[in-house]
Design a protein around this motif. Structure first.
Motif, PDB file in Angstrom:
ATOM      1  N   ALA A  75       0.813  -1.213   0.000  1.00 36.39           N
ATOM      2  CA  ALA A  75       0.000   0.000   0.000  1.00 36.39           C
ATOM      3  C   ALA A  75       0.847   1.264   0.000  1.00 36.39           C
ATOM      4  N   ARG A  76       2.158   1.118  -0.122  1.00 35.44           N
ATOM      5  CA  ARG A  76       3.089   2.248  -0.163  1.00 35.44           C
ATOM      6  C   ARG A  76       2.893   3.168   1.047  1.00 35.44           C
ATOM      7  N   ILE A  77       2.885   2.567   2.215  1.00 35.04           N
ATOM      8  CA  ILE A  77       2.893   3.339   3.454  1.00 35.04           C
ATOM      9  C   ILE A  77       4.345   3.682   3.748  1.00 35.04           C
ATOM     10  N   ARG A  78       4.702   4.931   3.547  1.00 37.02           N
ATOM     11  CA  ARG A  78       6.100   5.337   3.657  1.00 37.02           C
ATOM     12  C   ARG A  78       6.348   6.309   4.804  1.00 37.02           C
ATOM     13  N   GLU A  79       5.380   7.197   5.065  1.00 26.32           N
ATOM     14  CA  GLU A  79       5.561   8.241   6.056  1.00 26.32           C
ATOM     15  C   GLU A  79       4.305   8.353   6.911  1.00 26.32           C
ATOM     16  N   ALA A 134      11.777  15.973  13.844  1.00 27.77           N
ATOM     17  CA  ALA A 134      12.509  14.710  13.974  1.00 27.77           C
ATOM     18  C   ALA A 134      11.675  13.516  13.543  1.00 27.77           C
ATOM     19  N   VAL A 135      10.394  13.737  13.251  1.00 28.18           N
ATOM     20  CA  VAL A 135       9.536  12.642  12.779  1.00 28.18           C
ATOM     21  C   VAL A 135       9.846  12.430  11.301  1.00 28.18           C
ATOM     22  N   ALA A 136      10.973  11.790  11.047  1.00 32.01           N
ATOM     23  CA  ALA A 136      11.463  11.565   9.689  1.00 32.01           C
ATOM     24  C   ALA A 136      12.020  10.156   9.615  1.00 32.01           C
ATOM     25  N   PHE A 137      11.389   9.311   8.847  1.00 33.27           N
ATOM     26  CA  PHE A 137      11.843   7.944   8.667  1.00 33.27           C
ATOM     27  C   PHE A 137      11.219   7.413   7.392  1.00 33.27           C
ATOM     28  N   ASP A 138      11.760   6.340   6.888  1.00 28.09           N
ATOM     29  CA  ASP A 138      11.192   5.667   5.732  1.00 28.09           C
ATOM     30  C   ASP A 138      10.694   4.309   6.198  1.00 28.09           C
ATOM     31  N   VAL A 142      10.152  -2.624   7.606  1.00 30.54           N
ATOM     32  CA  VAL A 142       9.561  -2.549   8.940  1.00 30.54           C
ATOM     33  C   VAL A 142       8.715  -3.787   9.183  1.00 30.54           C
ATOM     34  N   SER A 143       8.602  -4.162  10.436  1.00 27.75           N
ATOM     35  CA  SER A 143       7.769  -5.292  10.837  1.00 27.75           C
ATOM     36  C   SER A 143       6.301  -4.899  10.903  1.00 27.75           C
TER      37      SER A 143
END
Length: 723
Positions: A75-79, A134-138, A142-143
């Motif tokens: 589902a392209r959940i990235r952010e 700081a809420v920055a991640f790809d 991920v589990s």
């Protein structure tokens, strides 16, 4: 500014996630075995850690939305905004995109000042991301992603009143060499790549896992004044983990991760005129989603990285866990606010932020060993941060002036906590938790660096301190009349620390801080599986009492945070996941929220009692049907659609004026082909397929309502390959 920084409230809604993949092997205790389904169309289980231990999602007496690894990928959940799109009860806006504001069950915060805190928080592998930027991640490799709704007043560090988003990454595994990657191409010149590799070491006693991603696309909006494009992306993320298990009862994990963002500013527009302000005559409404005419393309540059260490030691009576982290944030943003330039607008407005933050945490806890009849955890948590921040506002009204607010904040926080679940019969368990938290803040703010010709008050340089503490708790009961049925009742209380003004207009305002806010939630819930696991239906009813809300109001060219009084949020949430026959699945969730102020007098003569809390739609619906077509020895073909409806939203607590959003509907879709070998996947996907034009945020200032729009229709092709 009314409100460049407004309170964000979201609807309180139902759990809307698909439980797709079992959790990957973790560093902590091994998840309990999940019984094999008794029929082929049973819905897959997912293991979550909402109570700081591994449990089946259906056994947790907490409202949790959980996205498994397969759903995150397909589902392209990235952010965070991708999570919010599919989660009733979670809302998100980008103001700008590099400083996201999230809210859960109507509780959020617009205060990004150095001495403020979010009302709803994000955790990366249990580590609190203490600043909005700081809420920055790809979300690659991920589990799962868990959204915990309601006050998290006992188990999670840095007490929050609204809820928490917990991103759980895949951990190194000791027993296999593993690798995978994906590439994506799409419109707006989208190019992406991501990959991971897992390598066992030391004869199965250690392993290294490395993952990384690179995501770029051209700007969604053309700047007709500069010739450039804005709302683009250039993000690079990486993570390296080393796990060592010298003995069966001892486990170590070290992680280092980082994200680098480079982007232009948002595409701003004059959305409406504020007819109550004479300055409205100087503005022209511009609602062209594809174009802006800002005097500058702006920039949003962010570099953030962190290190994390975890030790788990299974002793004869309990598991001892130490969890420590350090994170660093370097952030710079500046962009045009009015969407015009001196040739189009009489007033030219721009602004931005510079921030340098460092924060660290330490947690020591003891928890029961796996299989124990009584489940418990107790520990100590310490969090420290230092933030240097500069807020800049530039106005050009026949003469250029700049307001600069320099902030220096230091936080020293600690907490003691304990939580226990005690079975009193084979069907009934009692739950109790307690946490004592104490924060000390030292803060300095000044406006001496500005040269504004419009400053209405004196210059100042003020230093203040404050100490805030609270006892929070949860108490409840579980009732399991049958293995696949759960009824629970829970009372939970959360607290958010007080703080100080980020852009005060005077020395008096600078010294006048705001008090903590509190939320107490009363919740009754039910979770059940039917038809041998082919049908899951969960329901929740809750009432949330919210006091001393920290809200924002305009004060000249500055904004001030006040405590609003009291509010009541009432909600109902339902979640249904059904596989009527093999290959077909329907996931549906709905959330109803009645979020209103009981007491709120922002200014003498104004009374907002009875008004709806801003950014809180009454209704939100998420539907996700899918169909898997079996192609025999040629593989499988999946067709999936994600539909979201969100009702009318007020963006200002006054519930008047132009700061309103009509109801919106979004549709995403994808077709995924997987050969029989299961080593390859080809996905044709699209987001916002109907090209819905919706405002993501807006604020009224100097006679006009300014804002930006959600992304337009995007589509692409993703090819994934694994060993």
């Amino acid at each position: 500014m009314k409100q460049m920084t407004m309170n964000r409230r979201v609807l309180a809604c139902g759990v809307a996630a698909t439980a797709l993949a079992a959790a990957s092997p973790g560093l902590a205790q091994t998840p309990p075995a999940v019984p094999a389904p008794t029929q082929t169309n049973a819905i897959d289980e997912i293991v979550v850690t909402a109570q700081r231990r591994n449990e089946r999602l259906q056994d947790v007496p907490v409202t949790v939305t959980a996205f498994g690894a397969q759903e995150v990928q397909q589902a392209r959940i990235r952010e965070i905004d991708d999570v919010a799109t599919r989660t009733p009860g979670l809302n998100f806006d980008a103001f700008p995109a590099s400083q996201p504001r999230i809210a859960i069950r109507g509780i959020g915060s617009s205060d990004r000042g150095a001495a403020g805190d979010p009302s709803s928080a994000v955790f990366l592998d249990e580590i609190y991301l203490g600043r909005p930027a700081a809420v920055a991640f790809d979300a690659f490799d991920v589990s799962r992603i868990e959204v915990l709704k309601g006050p998290q007043g006992t188990l999670y560090g840095r007490n929050v009143v609204g809820g928490a988003v917990n991103v759980v990454t895949n951990r190194p595994v000791f027993d296999r060499l593993d690798a995978a990657g994906e590439v994506t191409a799409g419109n707006y010149k989208r190019l992406e790549g991501a990959a991971y590799a897992n390598v066992p070491l030391l004869e199965g006693k250690a392993a290294v896992r490395a993952s990384g991603s690179w995501r770029t696309h051209d700007g969604y909006v053309k700047n007709t004044f500069t010739g450039g494009r804005v709302e683009d992306q250039d993000t690079r993320s990486g993570r390296l983990q080393l796990a060592i298990q010298p003995r069966e009862e001892v486990r170590f994990l070290w992680t280092v991760d980082g994200t680098r963002d480079r982007a232009k500013g948002p595409g701003q527009h004059v959305l409406d005129l504020d007819e109550t302000d004479d300055l409205s005559a100087f503005w022209t409404v511009d609602r062209d989603r594809k174009r802006t005419a800002g005097s500058t393309d702006g920039y949003q540059n962010r570099d953030t990285w962190g290190v994390r260490g975890q030790l788990d030691w299974d002793m004869p009576f309990a598991t001892l866990t130490y969890l420590g982290s350090y994170r660093d944030l370097d952030y710079h943003a500046f962009y045009d606010f009015d969407g015009g330039n001196p040739t189009t607008n009489f007033i030219d407005i721009a602004g931005g932020n510079d921030e340098d933050s460092h924060f660290s945490s330490h947690e020591i806890r003891l928890s029961n060993l796996p299989g124990g009849r009584v489940q418990w955890v107790a520990g100590f948590y310490k969090f420290d941060s230092k933030t240097l921040r500069k807020d800049v506002l530039t106005l050009d009204i026949g003469g250029r002036g700049t307001e600069i607010f320099d902030q220096d904040a230091r936080l020293d926080s600690y907490a003691f906590f304990g939580d226990v679940t005690v079975p009193v019969t084979d069907k009934i368990s009692l739950i109790g938790g307690l946490r004592y938290s104490k924060d000390k803040k030292d803060y300095r703010v000044s406006n001496t660096a500005g040269d504004s010709i419009f400053r209405a008050e004196e210059t100042y340089d003020v230093s203040v301190s404050g100490t805030y503490d609270a006892v929070t708790y949860r108490a409840g009961v579980n009732y399991h009349p049958a293995e696949d049925q759960l009824f629970y009742a829970m009372i939970s209380k959360g607290f958010k620390s007080g703080g100080f003004q980020d852009t005060p207009s005077s020395a008096v305002d600078a010294a006048d801080g705001f008090e903590p806010e509190y939320a107490t939630q009363y919740e009754i819930g039910q979770k059940a599986a039917f038809l041998n696991g082919a049908l899951i239906w969960n329901n929740t009813i809750y009432v949330l009492k919210y006091s001393d809300l920290q809200t924002r109001r305009t004060d000249g060219l500055a904004t001030v945070t006040d405590n609003a009084g009291k509010a009541t949020i009432k909600g109902y949430e339902t979640y249904l996941s059904w596989r009527p026959f093999k290959g077909v699945r329907l996931v549906a969730s709905y959330g109803y929220t009645d979020a209103r102020f009981d007491e709120f007098v922002p200014e003498p003569g104004e009374n907002f009692a009875g008004n709806r809390i801003s950014r809180t739609p009454k209704h939100k619906v998420v539907l996700s049907p899918s169909y898997d077509l079996a192609l025999g020895d040629r593989g499988d073909l999946r067709f999936a659609v994600d539909y979201r409806y969100e009702s009318h939203i007020f963006d200002d607590n006054s519930n008047t004026g132009p700061e309103q959003r009509p109801a919106s509907t979004f549709v995403d879709g994808r077709i995924v082909y997987t050969p029989a070998s299961d080593k390859l996947a080809i996905s044709l996907w699209g987001k916002n397929l109907t090209n819905e034009v919706t405002r993501t945020y807006q604020g009224t200032f100097l006679g006009a309502n300014f804002g930006a729009y959600a992304p337009p229709r995007t589509f692409g092709l993703t090819v994934s390959l694994k060993m």
